[in-house]
Design an enzyme around this catalytic site. Sequence first.
Site, PDB file in Angstrom:
ATOM      1  N   ASP A 160       0.841  -1.197   0.000  1.00 35.03           N
ATOM      2  CA  ASP A 160       0.000   0.000   0.000  1.00 35.03           C
ATOM      3  C   ASP A 160       0.876   1.247   0.000  1.00 35.03           C
ATOM      4  O   ASP A 160       2.028   1.228   0.468  1.00 35.03           O
ATOM      5  CB  ASP A 160      -0.896   0.030   1.239  1.00 35.03           C
ATOM      6  N   ARG A 161       0.320   2.337  -0.473  1.00 36.12           N
ATOM      7  CA  ARG A 161       1.077   3.581  -0.601  1.00 36.12           C
ATOM      8  C   ARG A 161       1.746   3.986   0.705  1.00 36.12           C
ATOM      9  O   ARG A 161       2.909   4.390   0.730  1.00 36.12           O
ATOM     10  CB  ARG A 161       0.146   4.694  -1.089  1.00 36.12           C
TER      11      ARG A 161
END
Length: 292
Positions: free
Chosen positions: A134-135
């Site tokens: 995830d970012r």
Amino acid sequence: MEFSWRKTDDNEEKVRYFLQQHGISGRLFKQVTGQGKILINNQLAASTGVRVHPGDQITIQLPPEKSDQRLTVSTQPIQVIYADNNWLVVNKPTGLASIPGPTNQTDTLLNRILGWLQQQNSPDTVPHVVTRLDRFTSGLVLLARHRFAHSLIARQLMDHSLDKRYYAIVAGHLTAKHGFLTQPIGRQGEAIRRQVMANGKAAKTEYWQVSKLATATLVKVKLYTGRTHQIRVHFTAQGHPLLGDQLYGGPLDQGIQRQALHAYELNFYDPFTQQVMHFTCPMPSDMQALLK
């Protein structure tokens, strides 16, 4: 592209079985036989039924991979901690998306890797992200440097033998020092947020308590499946969302404004060298500060 192996055991067998033992089966085997060539001791194999003997060198040749001309090269920095002809392992910082998406086409992990490859005079390499994060999750990401490596590693993703471990700091204090979280995970419609639901996909998370903080707990986590937001969803369902995780209701007043999650360890079997590869990276400063 050319890849070779030496037959080291004492058994004779058909070349197709030798290649299957090295992960080349199914669609990948059709790709090799349809688009490429199989050589035994530098001689073209007449068929996949040709027998190979101890000491033989088996080589496959594949046409070069075409790069995606739509991808933008970014010259922003990226920390590459391991590189060989087949793999890259990088330490992804928080805030950096793994691959281009609708809101960011120019500066993601993949864009930066393209820039790094240009700096290494390897502009024709076509990287593929294997273990996406995830970012706002930091830590180790594995990339394949060509589609053949990506295809070979796919089996380890499917059978969950590729070993990924994380540090997470969750709200509150857990009752068990060690446990498994196995609730199925799904989502309603097109919502970004996932949740535990009876008709969701199977998910399995293992955790170990490392230390208790005043109002939180540091845990080590191992994933056996790769559901979107799996760690975040499973701990939220237990009433212990990750610190800083706004999407899942985690506390935002503990000194961190992103989910306190870091991929610190990665282990996988390299089908080219036939060795287990092991990598670790330290916890980033924002999470270390929480522990103090």
